[in-house]
Design an enzyme around this catalytic site. Structure first.
Site, PDB file in Angstrom:
ATOM      1  N   ASP A 107       0.826  -1.216   0.000  1.00 34.70           N
ATOM      2  CA  ASP A 107       0.000   0.000   0.000  1.00 34.70           C
ATOM      3  C   ASP A 107       0.864   1.272   0.000  1.00 34.70           C
ATOM      4  OD1 ASP A 107      -2.245   1.605   0.148  1.00 34.70           O
ATOM      5  OD2 ASP A 107      -3.020   0.743   2.008  1.00 34.70           O
ATOM      6  N   LYS A 130      -1.177  -7.782  -5.533  1.00 36.61           N
ATOM      7  CA  LYS A 130      -1.872  -8.095  -4.278  1.00 36.61           C
ATOM      8  C   LYS A 130      -3.113  -7.215  -4.231  1.00 36.61           C
ATOM      9  CE  LYS A 130      -1.433  -7.623   0.759  1.00 36.61           C
ATOM     10  NZ  LYS A 130      -0.486  -7.361   1.885  1.00 36.61           N
ATOM     11  N   ASP A 144      -6.385  -6.043  -2.187  1.00 35.48           N
ATOM     12  CA  ASP A 144      -6.949  -5.941  -0.840  1.00 35.48           C
ATOM     13  C   ASP A 144      -8.470  -5.746  -0.884  1.00 35.48           C
ATOM     14  OD1 ASP A 144      -6.648  -5.989   1.925  1.00 35.48           O
ATOM     15  OD2 ASP A 144      -4.984  -4.573   1.907  1.00 35.48           O
ATOM     16  N   TRP A 185      -8.800 -11.672   3.166  1.00 30.03           N
ATOM     17  CA  TRP A 185      -8.707 -11.901   4.624  1.00 30.03           C
ATOM     18  C   TRP A 185      -9.411 -13.165   5.082  1.00 30.03           C
ATOM     19  CZ3 TRP A 185     -11.483  -6.623   5.029  1.00 30.03           C
ATOM     20  CH2 TRP A 185     -10.688  -5.609   4.461  1.00 30.03           C
ATOM     21  N   ASP A 230      -4.694 -10.000   8.914  1.00 29.93           N
ATOM     22  CA  ASP A 230      -3.250  -9.710   8.898  1.00 29.93           C
ATOM     23  C   ASP A 230      -2.517 -10.389  10.049  1.00 29.93           C
ATOM     24  OD1 ASP A 230      -3.740  -8.118   6.737  1.00 29.93           O
ATOM     25  OD2 ASP A 230      -2.903  -6.293   7.618  1.00 29.93           O
TER      26      ASP A 230
END
Ligand SMILES: *[C@@H]1O[C@H](CO)[C@@H](O)[C@H](O)[C@H]1NC(C)=O
Ligand SMILES: *[C@@H]1O[C@H](CO)[C@@H](O)[C@H](O)[C@H]1NC(C)=O
Length: 401
Positions: free
Chosen positions: A88, A164, A166, A200, A221
Site C-alpha cells: 500500500d 496483491k 486488498d 482476509w 493480517d
C-alpha cells in the site's frame, strides 16, 4: 476439558465450511464456474519480499531498489526469492485527468515503469498493490473498484508481475463478485500477472479462489507475535485440501527478522509456512538483516520442501496438548514432518508412521533440515525428538526398505 473444547471448536469450523460450501458456491457469479484464471503461474508457492510488515507506508523507490540489490547480493534471489512486492501507499490520492493511477511524486518520482525495468534487469520481478474497493486500506490512494480494466492495463504496461488485491472500502458487494472482475481484467491485459487475493478469509476464498487467483489469504493480517503467527497457520490448515499447483492458501507474509519473536519461534514460523506450502514472502528489511535472520530464511532444505514439485500442502495430523505433528507428502515417496512444541516447556514429540502416511514396517532414513544432517539411526514405526518451548524439528523421512 481443554481437548473437548478444542474438538468442539474444530467441529464447529467443519460445520461452518460445510454450510458455506453448500450455499456460497451455488450463489457465485456464474463466470466463476468457468476456468477463469489461466495464467500459467504459481506452479509452486510464490517467493519474494513485500514492503508492508516492516515498512508499512514508509516506502520509496530508493528503498525498493536497495531491496532488489540486497536480494541479489545476499544470495536470496538465487534461492528463489524473486518477487519484489510494493504494498500500500505507492500512489497519489487522485487519479490523473484520464482516470489513471499516478505514482506518488514525492516517493516514486521516476515512476513504476522505471522501477520495473530496474528490478527486471536484476532478474527479479516487480509486484504492486491495489484494492477491490474505492480506497486502499491506508486511505492514501484509490482502489481499483470500477477501474479494473484501466488499472490492469496500466499495471501490464508498466511491466508488473504480481498484484496483491486488498478488500478495504468496498461497496458491500460480495468478494465473489468484485474479485473476478479484476481476474478478467488481468487476463485481458495480456501480461501474466500473479493474482494474490487479499480477502482476509472472510468468505472462505479457499472454496472459490482457485479460478480467480494464484493465492488467497485465509486469515486477517499477521502480527509479529507467537500468538498471531500460530493462530494464522491454524486457520490456514483448515483449507489444506484446497491448495494445489496454480493456487495456494496464504496465511500472510513472513515476520522473520522483525524482532517480535525468539529465534526458535521464527524457525517454527518458517518451518510451518514451508510445510503448509504458504507463499514465502519475506517481510523484514533485507538490506539490514542479521546473520540469524539470514540463516533462517536462507535454509535451502526447508525452502525445497515448500517448492517441492508434488505441491501438496502439509497438514496438522496429530495434536496432544502442546505436541503437534505436521506432515505432508513430497515427490520421490518422501514425507516432510514438522514436530512442533506449542508450549513453553521442553518436551518429546513422536511422529508415528500411521499418522504421517508411511507404511507401518518401513525402515526410514531421517534428514534433519535445521541441523543439515542425515541421522545415523534408522527408524521403524515412529521417530521421537526432544525440543525446547516454542521450538520445532523438521525432517524429511525417506523409506529405504
Ligand atoms: C539496521 O539494524 C540495526 C539493528 O539490527 C539498527 O540499529 C539500524 O538502525 C538498522 N539500519 C537501518 C538502515 O535500518
Ligand atoms: C524424552 O524421551 C527420552 C527417552 O524416552 C527420555 O529419556 C527423556 O527424559 C524425555 N525428555 C523429556 C523432556 O520428556
Amino acid at each position: 476439558m481443554e481437548r473437548a473444547f478444542i474438538n468442539f471448536v474444530f467441529c464447529g469450523l467443519l460445520l461452518l465450511i460445510g454450510c458455506v460450501s453448500s450455499t456460497t458456491v451455488r450463489d457465485l457469479d456464474p463466470l466463476i464456474r468457468r476456468d477463469l484464471l489461466a495464467n500459467g503461474l504459481a506452479n509452486t508457492p510464490p517467493m519474494g519480499w513485500n514492503s508492508w510488515n516492516h515498512f508499512s507506508c514508509k516506502i520509496d523507490e530508493k528503498m525498493i531498489k536497495e531491496t532488489a540489490d540486497a536480494l541479489v547480493s545476499t544470495g536470496l534471489a538465487k534461492l528463489g526469492y524473486k518477487y519484489v512486492n510494493i504494498d500500500d501507499c505507492w500512489a497519489e490520492i487522485a487519479r490523473d485527468d484520464k482516470g489513471n493511477l499516478v505514482p506518488k511524486k514525492s516517493t516514486f518520482p521516476s515512476g513504476i515503469k522505471a522501477l520495473a525495468d530496474y528490478v527486471h534487469n536484476k532478474g527479479l520481478k516487480l509486484g504492486i498493490y491495489s484494492d477491490a474497493g474505492y480506497f486502499t486500506c491506508s486511505q492514501t490512494m484509490p482502489g481499483s473498484l470500477g477501474h479494473e480494466e484501466q488499472d490492469a492495463k496500466t499495471f501490464a504496461s508498466w511491466g508488473i508481475d504480481y498484484l496483491k488485491y486488498d478488500n478495504c472500502f468496498n461497496d458491500g458487494s460480495k468478494p465473489t463478485v468484485r474479485y473476478p472482475v479484476m481476474t478478467r481484467a488481468l487476463m485481458k491485459a495480456g501480461r501474466p500477472i500473479f493474482f494474490s487475493l487479499c480477502e482476509w478469509g472472510d468468505l472462505h476464498p479457499a472454496l472459490w479462489g482457485a479460478k480467480i487467483g494464484n493465492s488467497w489469504r485465509t486469515t486477517g493480517d499477521i502480527a509479529d507475535t507467537w500468538e498471531s503467527m500460530t493462530s494464522r497457520i491454524d486457520m490456514n490448515d483448515v483449507y489444506a485440501e484446497l491448495a494445489r499447483p496454480g493456487g495456494w492458501n496464504d496465511p500472510d507474509m513472513l515476520e522473520v527478522g522483525n524482532g517480535g519473536m525468539t529465534k526458535d519461534e521464527y524457525i517454527s514460523h518458517f518451518s510451518l509456512w514451508a510445510i503448509s506450502k504458504a507463499p514465502l514472502l519475506i517481510g523484514c528489511d533485507v538490506r539490514n538483516a542479521t546473520k540469524e535472520t539470514m540463516q533462517i530464511i536462507s535454509n535451502s532444505e526447508v525452502i525445497a520442501v515448500n517448492q517441492d514439485a508434488l505441491g501438496v500442502q502439509g497438514k496438522k495430523v496429530r495434536m496432544e496438548g502442546d505436541q503437534e505433528v505436521w506432515a505432508g507428502p513430497l515427490s520421490g515417496y518422501r514425507v516432510a514432518v514438522v514436530l512442533q512444541n506449542r508450549g513453553p516447556h521442553r518436551i518429546n514429540i513422536t511422529a508415528r508412521w500411521d499418522d504421517i502416511g508411511i507404511p507401518p514396517n518401513s525402515v526410514v532414513e531421517a534428514r534433519d533440515l535445521w541441523l543439515h544432517k542425515t541421522l545415523k539411526k534408522q527408524f521403524v514405526g515412529h521417530l521421537t525428538a526432544t525440543m525446547n518451548g516454542h521450538a520445532c524439528k523438521m525432517f524429511i523421512l525417506k523409506p529405504i526398505s
